[in-house]
Design a protein around this motif. Structure first.
Motif, PDB file in Angstrom:
ATOM      1  N   PHE A  87       1.129  -1.049   0.225  1.00  0.00           N
ATOM      2  CA  PHE A  87       0.180  -0.352  -0.029  1.00  0.00           C
ATOM      3  C   PHE A  87       0.903   1.235  -0.036  1.00  0.00           C
ATOM      4  CE2 PHE A  87      -1.728   3.395   3.212  1.00  0.00           C
ATOM      5  CZ  PHE A  87      -2.674   3.799   2.109  1.00  0.00           C
ATOM      6  N   LEU A  88       2.072   1.306   0.735  1.00  0.00           N
ATOM      7  CA  LEU A  88       2.876   2.535   0.982  1.00  0.00           C
ATOM      8  C   LEU A  88       3.556   2.652  -0.342  1.00  0.00           C
ATOM      9  CD1 LEU A  88       4.213   1.886   4.582  1.00  0.00           C
ATOM     10  CD2 LEU A  88       2.326   3.323   3.537  1.00  0.00           C
ATOM     11  N   ALA A  89       4.153   1.479  -1.311  1.00  0.00           N
ATOM     12  CA  ALA A  89       5.159   1.339  -2.390  1.00  0.00           C
ATOM     13  C   ALA A  89       4.106   1.845  -3.608  1.00  0.00           C
ATOM     14  CB  ALA A  89       5.593   0.518  -2.194  1.00  0.00           C
ATOM     15  N   VAL A  95       5.619  17.533 -11.858  1.00  0.00           N
ATOM     16  CA  VAL A  95       4.483  15.932 -12.498  1.00  0.00           C
ATOM     17  C   VAL A  95       3.788  16.245 -10.624  1.00  0.00           C
ATOM     18  CG1 VAL A  95       4.292  13.853 -11.817  1.00  0.00           C
ATOM     19  CG2 VAL A  95       6.079  14.794 -13.893  1.00  0.00           C
ATOM     20  N   PRO A  96       2.945  16.769 -10.883  1.00  0.00           N
ATOM     21  CA  PRO A  96       2.154  16.458  -8.969  1.00  0.00           C
ATOM     22  C   PRO A  96       2.385  14.437  -8.557  1.00  0.00           C
ATOM     23  CG  PRO A  96      -0.050  16.990 -10.607  1.00  0.00           C
ATOM     24  CD  PRO A  96       2.104  16.734 -10.761  1.00  0.00           C
ATOM     25  N   ILE A  97       2.759  14.961  -7.036  1.00  0.00           N
ATOM     26  CA  ILE A  97       2.664  14.162  -6.629  1.00  0.00           C
ATOM     27  C   ILE A  97       0.808  13.036  -5.644  1.00  0.00           C
ATOM     28  CG2 ILE A  97       2.939  12.184  -4.552  1.00  0.00           C
ATOM     29  CD1 ILE A  97       6.364  13.228  -5.069  1.00  0.00           C
ATOM     30  N   ARG A  98       0.671  12.506  -6.073  1.00  0.00           N
ATOM     31  CA  ARG A  98      -1.183  12.414  -5.649  1.00  0.00           C
ATOM     32  C   ARG A  98      -1.166  11.225  -4.806  1.00  0.00           C
ATOM     33  NH1 ARG A  98      -4.354  15.123  -9.347  1.00  0.00           N
ATOM     34  NH2 ARG A  98      -3.138  16.112 -10.781  1.00  0.00           N
ATOM     35  N   PHE A  99      -2.527  11.552  -3.439  1.00  0.00           N
ATOM     36  CA  PHE A  99      -2.434  10.451  -2.567  1.00  0.00           C
ATOM     37  C   PHE A  99      -3.274  10.165  -2.197  1.00  0.00           C
ATOM     38  CE2 PHE A  99       0.589  13.650  -0.965  1.00  0.00           C
ATOM     39  CZ  PHE A  99       1.333  12.968  -0.047  1.00  0.00           C
ATOM     40  N   PHE A 100      -3.350   7.937  -2.746  1.00  0.00           N
ATOM     41  CA  PHE A 100      -4.693   7.185  -2.202  1.00  0.00           C
ATOM     42  C   PHE A 100      -4.873   7.291  -4.062  1.00  0.00           C
ATOM     43  CE2 PHE A 100      -4.241   9.400   2.025  1.00  0.00           C
ATOM     44  CZ  PHE A 100      -4.630   7.803   2.774  1.00  0.00           C
ATOM     45  N   VAL A 101      -4.371   7.168  -4.190  1.00  0.00           N
ATOM     46  CA  VAL A 101      -4.284   6.716  -5.659  1.00  0.00           C
ATOM     47  C   VAL A 101      -4.727   5.352  -6.389  1.00  0.00           C
ATOM     48  CG1 VAL A 101      -4.217   8.884  -7.270  1.00  0.00           C
ATOM     49  CG2 VAL A 101      -2.333   7.398  -6.323  1.00  0.00           C
ATOM     50  N   ARG A 102      -5.067   4.729  -7.545  1.00  0.00           N
ATOM     51  CA  ARG A 102      -5.370   3.781  -7.294  1.00  0.00           C
ATOM     52  C   ARG A 102      -3.973   3.393  -8.615  1.00  0.00           C
ATOM     53  NH1 ARG A 102      -9.845   1.000  -7.120  1.00  0.00           N
ATOM     54  NH2 ARG A 102     -11.448   2.309  -5.754  1.00  0.00           N
ATOM     55  N   VAL A 115      -5.061   0.757  -4.325  1.00  0.00           N
ATOM     56  CA  VAL A 115      -4.940   1.620  -3.662  1.00  0.00           C
ATOM     57  C   VAL A 115      -3.717   1.978  -2.972  1.00  0.00           C
ATOM     58  CG1 VAL A 115      -6.023   3.790  -2.392  1.00  0.00           C
ATOM     59  CG2 VAL A 115      -7.723   2.007  -3.478  1.00  0.00           C
ATOM     60  N   HIS A 116      -2.860   2.951  -3.507  1.00  0.00           N
ATOM     61  CA  HIS A 116      -1.505   3.427  -3.110  1.00  0.00           C
ATOM     62  C   HIS A 116      -1.651   4.380  -2.085  1.00  0.00           C
ATOM     63  CE1 HIS A 116       0.449  -0.266  -5.006  1.00  0.00           C
ATOM     64  NE2 HIS A 116      -0.677   0.194  -6.371  1.00  0.00           N
ATOM     65  N   LEU A 117      -0.836   5.023  -0.995  1.00  0.00           N
ATOM     66  CA  LEU A 117      -0.509   5.807  -0.584  1.00  0.00           C
ATOM     67  C   LEU A 117      -0.682   7.572  -1.419  1.00  0.00           C
ATOM     68  CD1 LEU A 117      -0.769   7.196   2.125  1.00  0.00           C
ATOM     69  CD2 LEU A 117       1.901   6.901   2.587  1.00  0.00           C
ATOM     70  N   PHE A 118       0.453   6.997  -2.352  1.00  0.00           N
ATOM     71  CA  PHE A 118       0.931   7.853  -2.850  1.00  0.00           C
ATOM     72  C   PHE A 118       1.763   7.511  -4.520  1.00  0.00           C
ATOM     73  CE2 PHE A 118       4.167   7.280  -1.134  1.00  0.00           C
ATOM     74  CZ  PHE A 118       5.696   7.113  -1.582  1.00  0.00           C
ATOM     75  N   ASP A 119       1.528   8.528  -5.563  1.00  0.00           N
ATOM     76  CA  ASP A 119       2.494   8.392  -6.606  1.00  0.00           C
ATOM     77  C   ASP A 119       1.714   9.036  -7.571  1.00  0.00           C
ATOM     78  OD1 ASP A 119       2.713   6.532  -9.006  1.00  0.00           O
ATOM     79  OD2 ASP A 119       1.001   5.233  -8.660  1.00  0.00           O
ATOM     80  N   VAL A 120       2.325   8.890  -8.910  1.00  0.00           N
ATOM     81  CA  VAL A 120       2.083  10.287 -10.173  1.00  0.00           C
ATOM     82  C   VAL A 120       0.906   9.308 -10.736  1.00  0.00           C
ATOM     83  CG1 VAL A 120       4.274  11.006  -8.704  1.00  0.00           C
ATOM     84  CG2 VAL A 120       4.887   9.142 -10.667  1.00  0.00           C
ATOM     85  N   ASP A 121       0.981  10.521 -11.851  1.00  0.00           N
ATOM     86  CA  ASP A 121       0.307   9.812 -13.251  1.00  0.00           C
ATOM     87  C   ASP A 121       0.744   9.704 -14.017  1.00  0.00           C
ATOM     88  OD1 ASP A 121      -1.572  11.472 -11.869  1.00  0.00           O
ATOM     89  OD2 ASP A 121      -1.973  12.593 -12.654  1.00  0.00           O
ATOM     90  N   ARG A 122       0.181   8.272 -14.908  1.00  0.00           N
ATOM     91  CA  ARG A 122       1.156   7.473 -15.601  1.00  0.00           C
ATOM     92  C   ARG A 122       0.650   8.101 -16.977  1.00  0.00           C
ATOM     93  NH1 ARG A 122       1.964   5.271 -12.010  1.00  0.00           N
ATOM     94  NH2 ARG A 122       1.406   2.886 -11.546  1.00  0.00           N
TER      95      ARG A 122
END
Lengths: 327, 343, 355, 383
Positions: free
Chosen positions: D60-62, D120-127, D141-148
């Motif tokens: 979830f965190l990664a 590039v924005p880092i978003r939280f709780f993203v799929r 759902v991941h804690l954080f990620d960037v847009d593909r």
């Protein structure tokens, strides 16, 4: 004293036999003996391998023998100095063994001396300066020394030596001397290379030993005879070094036997990172390649080294402690 | 109980020829290279309701003798007969662990060290209740009530039963140990140096308690100690041990004032008396206690004995009755005029 | 440091004078007041007994005088004066006063005093000798430290002093290790070691407690003999009143870090004044008393060392306590007879506040 | 006895006798109090708790799956994070930069460069990549990620372009449990052997002592390695998980000896102790003596020895996996991850490959604090 050593040696021999049984079991343990693979492979190669040769191999290693006979063949050969063949190197194991074992012993002994000298000094210092900042600093260092995997420390030190000191690192010799005959210059070159492995292998052992030394000395400093020594009017330095340290060393010598496996284990792992011509790299490579005769021979010799080390520890202890000497 | 009454009482314990040897092992194969004759032929009897003092110097085997009589140790030889209130006379030395279970409640022990004799992980309640639980005497509220009674009996507040031993002082801990020994309502209690680890001011409290309990519950004590003044105070009869043997056994007064064995005499003389005007000590005992691994030939005491003659180094004297109920192990017990404690 | 007394005396009556000594132990659990104003005179050439129950501060008193109080203990108040006899060139000796409390506990002055002037033996002869060195080595160490002589002479002196301590075969014993000797012999070796430099005071901290009664008698005899022959003062620390009666010329009774009564031995045993001394003497069974009377115990227990007791420390256990007096102030020391002092409100109105 | 009751009154002085409050507490409670006062030990406990939570929440965190290979980002460096938004002002939302692949003209190698102009924005709780948590919670759902198409590498990528952050968390699950399982097995083995040896003595004891001596006469890591080498290769019937379990068994095979020895000494001492003698005198059985009197008293020492053994097992696993004889793919462990960092040259160029080593050090350090704190708490000399 002589009788003590004799008895102790005889006892070591008995242990050795049991160690050999375990070694042999490790050879036989892998599913499908490696020897069978090897023979199958030789058969496939066929042409230049005479069936007699294969037959001879089969008889030598007793492929079709019951297990106790197999063991006897291997063990009697082992005792005579025939350790079997390394299938990977296509050489008798004995030819690969001695020089590498020599370096292993050299490095282990030097590491041992290093870590003992340092631990005693550090242990005495921190025990006599309890609750001071240097003691806390030493404690922190000891914790770190115990926590860093030695191969990681080796890597870090190598990077440091290469990047900061601009040294050529790895191995025990510089390129120029690697295959040169022994000379004074080669010896000095060896010394230059030795400090990294000694430091790396000794780190955790030194951290542990100095902690044990500190604890022992604190116990001994509470003993009545230390008070007696002070009551005589001896200077504190004499009280500590003559009366306390000597008695604090007894338990330390008792753990000498326990610190040896650590050094030899550490040596084998670190040797891979540092690319040293010792038993370690060859041993682990042999294990990965399932070259079991080579591997087990090395393992057995490492065990023998340990047993000899323990024997020395016991003799040293008997010499240090009059209560054991006259038993 | 009157002294005359005591002499009439029937026996509770009768020990004959008790021996307990420990092997001395050495080397890796644990070869037996010798034996410690910790108890080397002890004869004694104990009457109901009396206190038998057992004195001697450290290593003389008094503690081993006590524990062997209780069958905490397996005797090497000899006979231990116990007069059980239900079973009558039984021979303890042959009994198996199961058989002993029936007799155990009647024989209990109090230890010297009030610190190591109580399990530090148990509350006082559990410690005292343990004998009752093991022998399925009581449970639940009844068990708790019994523990409370026992605590009161030894002079402690039952409110303390949920505490742990480390909360108590040495004297209090010794009381807890006494309560545990009393739990099964025993007939015989072996007191193994019960006051020697206590401060002098506390010793008297515990000694008084032991005396009160004896009167109240009709207890019989074997009181093991090295302090001769304590033993004199509490005992009806006293046995003196030297190198695993009883060398003299008599009523306290006889033994203290008209001893029949030279060792007893020397022992009496050695006690430092709390009286600065009685400093002179006419009898001095030279040398050291013999080793129980290889004791001297003949009488074990002869190398230190001021009255020793040739026969003493050759023949071991028998333990015999010199005057009625006064036993001694000395060839010349009849002839020697020995000094007692005030002599 | 070492300063000459105003009027240089040529002989001394006292070897050590302790004045209002306070030693506190600063532990994690709080301050333990081991000594709470101890005043003690140690006369030269006499045996002074210090008696009391465990934890009363007997051993700490001796260790303080030796300046060997272990961590985390500290002398917080008071002074310890040592009177040393110093020989002058003309053959006369003068008495020099040294304030031991001023000295660095590890410094050269106290070290030249320890072992030479002040010697000490301990309770456990088993643990007070170093197991790694021979008896001879350990005795010679003290001799070589304090006297000018060669190793050979030191060894001769070691053999000599062992012989005086009643050690059989002293010549072989010097080559023996402590574990090869019995408890009694080890204590003899300790005594020999302590006396090897002819000190003027020997502190004997329960020297016979761990020994059997017959061995104890031998050691007590030996100490008396050596004291008569060598003339040193002995401070005999013990909890055994019998030993005190046998050994001592004067006795100091301690309770909770204070000396509550001090007197020559006979008055102390025959006319004890302090309630604690009286209770102590009554509570022990007397050998050869022929009476089977009930013992009279001292009630209660010794309080734990961290507790602070308002007033006289003994008042909670005392039969004579006076409410409003004993539980408020600490009684001062008063003289009730010749060299007989007591700290009790039965004999004085005078008190001091809790220190 | 029953009719005895209160015939002896409680002496008045005893009624007032002080009994300390500490006495209400069991040894365990005292230990806990002592332990809680030890700052280093509490650091160990809290630190480890945090680490276990992080490691087990790893998927979830990664932002990336630990197996996902990004051939476009082989040996890619960690991405930077900035809190300066595209408008040049501070923003609460963190940003990273777009990554461009550039050919280095000197070395003819592709290098990754951050395009500082493209945030590039880092978003939280993203799929994102699907995963299974604790073996049963399925989620993506991941804690954080960037847009593909961009991927986010907090701690860089390895030689196959896999997310080091995800792999370190995943490896932690193995590395941080192997010591626990190994020690648990070691405790069971060591307790049985040590108690039997100490309680019954005699032949049982002799045989046990010889076995221990023989095991102890091998150097640990080489012996572990030899036993590990004797394990069959990974296959459909012998999975990486089977191997993981057998490795723990191998680690504990050597680890139990120390505990057995210590326990034996303890049991032998307790056997002579007066409280056991008292129980014997009351007629207690062997079982009662072992389980009521001996083991509860030895338990604190067992715990201390165990706690101090965990770091050794973790270091042992790390070394074995580093040598390629321990944990094998598809499982990862910190030691296995460090295998990529065997060469100085690699380490100098891609230092983030050493990060698993830091994780090892921190974990071992925390376990050491814990073990030391426990030992001090058990020590009867310090109240």
């Amino acid at each position: 004293m002589a009788r003590y050593i004799l008895r102790r040696s005889g006892y070591m021999f008995v242990t050795m036999i049991f160690v050999a049984v375990i070694g042999f079991l490790i050879i036989e343990l892998p599913p499908g003996s490696y020897l069978e693979f090897e023979i199958a492979r030789l058969r496939q190669l066929g042409g230049d391998m005479a069936p007699e040769q294969i037959r001879a191999l089969e008889i030598r290693y007793g492929v079709h023998d019951p297990i106790y006979l197999k063991f006897w063949k291997w063990f009697s050969g082992f005792v005579r100095g025939d350790f079997g063949r390394s299938f990977e190197h296509r050489l008798p194991v004995s030819e690969l063994l001695w020089q590498r074992l020599g370096f292993t012993v050299l490095i282990s002994v030097l590491t041992m001396i290093f870590s003992w000298v340092v631990s005693i000094i550090v242990g005495v210092y921190s025990a006599t300066h309890r609750y001071t900042i240097p003691d806390y600093a030493i404690t922190v260092l000891q914790f770190i020394g115990l926590s860093v995997p030695n191969f990681l420390l080796a890597l870090v030190l190598m990077v440091f030596a290469q990047q900061v000191l601009g040294m050529e690192v790895g191995g025990l010799f510089s390129g120029a001397y690697r295959n040169a005959p022994w000379s004074l210059a080669k010896f000095i070159d060896l010394l230059k290379h030795l400090w990294i492995p000694i430091l790396v292998i000794g780190a955790s052992g030194t951290a542990w030993l100095s902690r044990v030394m500190r604890g022992n000395l604190l116990d001994v400093l509470n003993m009545q005879y230390v008070q007696t020594a002070r009551a005589k009017g001896l200077p504190e330095r004499t009280v500590v070094w003559k009366h306390a340290v000597r008695n604090a060393l007894h338990p330390l010598v008792m753990v000498l036997g326990m610190s040896l496996p650590g050094i030899i284990s550490g040596e084998t792992v670190v040797a891979i990172v540092l690319n040293m011509p010792t038993t370690g790299p060859l041993y682990f490579r042999a294990l990965l390649q399932q070259d079991m005769y080579l591997a087990v021979t090395f393992l057995m010799f490492l065990a023998v080294l340990l047993l000899i080390g323990n024997l020395f520890a016991d003799i040293l202890l008997a010499w240090l402690d009059p209560r054991i000497r006259f038993e | 109980m009157d002294k005359a009454d005591l002499m009439q009482q029937e026996l509770l314990l009768d020990v004959k020829g008790l021996k307990k040897y420990f092997p001395v092992q050495s080397g890796l194969l644990r070869r037996t290279v010798g034996t410690v004759r910790a108890v080397d032929g002890v004869d004694l009897f104990v009457r109901k309701g009396e206190t038998l003092g057992l004195v001697g110097e450290s290593g003389c085997g008094k503690t081993t003798a006590g524990r062997t009589i209780l069958r905490l140790l397996q005797p090497t030889a000899g006979e231990i007969r116990f007069n059980d209130p239900k079973l009558g006379w039984v021979n303890l030395e042959q009994m198996s662990r199961q058989e002993l279970a029936a007799v155990r409640p009647n024989m209990q022990i109090i230890f010297q060290d009030p610190f190591s004799s109580l399990n530090p992980r148990m509350t006082v309640e559990r410690i005292i209740a343990e004998p009752l639980v093991i022998n399925k005497v009581a449970k639940g509220q009844e068990l708790k009530d019994r523990v409370a009674d026992l605590l009161r009996v030894v002079g402690m507040r039952p409110e303390y039963m949920s505490r742990y031993p480390h909360a108590f002082s040495g004297g209090q801990r010794q009381r807890i140990g006494i309560a545990r020994a009393l739990a099964l309502n025993p007939k015989l209690i072996i007191c193994d140096e019960p006051v020697s680890a206590l401060d002098v001011s506390i010793q008297a409290q515990v000694l008084n308690l032991l005396e009160d309990l004896q009167a109240q519950f009709d207890l019989t004590y074997i009181f093991i100690a090295h302090d001769l003044s304590v033993v004199e105070h509490i005992s009806d009869r006293v046995a003196v041990m030297y190198v695993g043997q009883i060398v003299e056994l008599a009523s306290t007064d006889e033994l203290y004032y008209t001893p029949k064995h030279p060792y007893t005499e020397a022992l009496m003389a050695a006690v430092p008396k709390p009286d600065p005007r009685r400093r002179d000590r006419p009898i001095k005992l030279p040398g050291e206690v013999a080793s129980p691994v290889n004791p001297p030939s003949g009488c074990y005491f002869h190398p230190r004995c001021r009255y020793a003659r040739e026969v003493c180094s050759k023949e071991a004297p028998a333990f015999r009755e010199i005057t009625p109920l006064h036993y001694a192990r000395c060839h010349f017990a009849d002839e020697l005029k020995l000094r007692g404690v005030v002599g | 440091m070492a300063n000459q007394a105003q009027s240089p005396a040529t002989t001394r009556d006292l070897v050590v004078r302790v004045r209002d000594l306070h030693v506190y132990f600063f532990t994690d659990l709080g301050v333990s007041r081991a000594l709470n104003g101890v005043s003690l005179d140690i006369p030269a050439g006499k045996v002074t007994g210090v008696v009391g129950e465990s934890g009363c501060g007997k051993s700490v008193t001796a260790l303080s005088i030796m300046r060997l109080v272990p961590h985390p203990g500290r002398i917080t108040k008071g002074e310890i004066l040592l009177y040393r006899e110093r020989e002058k060139q003309n053959g006369h000796s003068i008495v020099e006063e040294v304030n031991l409390t001023d000295l660095d506990p590890q410094g050269p002055v106290i070290r030249s005093i320890r072992g030479a002037e002040l010697a000490m033996i301990f309770q456990e002869p088993m643990t007070s000798l170093n197991p790694s060195y021979t008896i001879g080595d350990q005795i010679m160490e003290a001799i070589l430290l304090h006297q000018k002589c060669t190793r050979k002479e030191a060894e001769e002196r070691a053999v000599d002093i062992l012989a005086r301590a009643g050690m059989p075969n002293p010549k072989t014993v010097v080559r023996r290790y402590p574990h090869e000797l019995s408890g009694g012999m080890r204590q003899r070796a300790m005594i020999a070691m302590a006396l090897s430099c002819t000190p003027s005071v020997l502190f004997a901290d329960e020297p016979t407690t761990a020994l059997d009664v017959t061995t104890e008698a031998q050691i007590l005899d030996l100490m008396r003999e050596l004291q008569a022959a060598m003339g040193m003062a002995i401070v005999f620390i013990t909890h055994n009143l019998g030993v005190v009666a046998q050994m001592c010329d004067t006795v100091a009774v301690m309770y909770l870090g204070r000396i509550v009564e001090q007197a020559p031995v006979e008055p102390l045993f025959y006319e004890p004044q302090h309630p604690y001394t009286r209770a102590l003497l009554r509570s022990i069974p007397h050998v050869g008393s022929r009476t089977k009377a009930r013992l009279e115990p001292i009630r209660g227990v010794v309080p734990d060392p961290y507790a602070t007791i308002q007033g006289c420390p003994f008042h909670p256990r005392c039969d004579y306590r006076k409410p409003g007096v004993c539980d408020v102030r600490v009684p001062a020391t008063v003289e009730v007879g010749e060299s007989h002092t007591v700290r009790c409100f039965l004999y004085t109105e005078q008190g001091e506040d809790n220190g | 006895m029953a009719e005895a009751e209160t015939s002896i009154p409680i002496p008045e002085e005893l009624v007032r006798e002080p009994v300390s409050e500490v006495g209400q507490m069991s040894q365990w409670k005292l230990m806990r109090l002592r332990f809680a006062r030890n700052r280093l030990a509490m650091t160990g406990v809290i630190g480890l708790a945090v680490m276990y939570v992080i490691v087990f929440l790893g998927p979830f965190l990664a932002p990336n799956d630990y197996m996902y290979q990004n051939t476009e980002y082989v040996f890619g460096q960690p991405n930077s994070i900035t809190f300066i938004g595209p408008d040049g002002r501070f923003s609460l939302r963190p940003y990273t930069y777009e990554i461009a692949t550039v050919l280095d003209e000197q070395s003819f190698k592709f290098v990754f460069v951050e395009n500082r102009d493209k945030k590039v924005p880092i978003r939280f709780f993203v799929r994102g990549d699907p995963y299974t948590l604790f073996g049963f919670i399925k989620s993506d759902v991941h804690l954080f990620d960037v847009d593909r198409p961009q991927r986010f590498y907090l701690l860089g990528a390895d030689e196959l372009g896999r997310d080091m952050f995800a792999r370190i968390l995943m490896g932690g699950q193995v590395s941080m449990t192997i010591g626990l399982v190994g020690v648990a097995l070691g405790i069971i083995l060591g307790s049985i052997m040590g108690t039997a040896s100490g309680y019954w003595g005699g032949l049982t004891d002799d045989v046990m002592q010889r076995i221990i001596e023989i095991i102890m006469s091998f150097p640990t890591v080489p012996l572990w390695a030899a036993l590990a080498a004797a394990l069959p290769p990974i296959s459909a019937t012998f999975t990486a998980l089977h191997r993981y379990f057998l490795i723990t068994v191998i680690l504990s095979l050597v680890g139990w000896t120390g505990l057995a020895r210590q326990l034996r000494a303890k049991v032998m001492a307790y056997r002579q102790s007066d409280f056991v003698q008292a129980a014997l005198a009351a007629g207690a059985s062997d079982v009662r003596i072992i389980f009521v009197h001996m083991l509860p008293n030895a338990a604190s020492h067992i715990i201390v020895v165990a706690a101090l053994a965990i770091p050794n097992m973790i270091l042992g696993e790390t070394a074995l996996s580093f040598l390629g004889l321990g944990i094998l793919p598809p499982l990862v462990s910190w030691g296995a991850l460090l295998r990529s960092a065997q060469q100085v040259a690699v380490v100098v160029q891609h230092p983030w490959l050493m990060i698993p080593g830091i994780a090892v050090i921190i974990t071992v350090l925390l376990f050491s604090f814990l073990g030391d704190g426990l030992r001090d708490a058990v020590d009867p000399y310090s109240i």
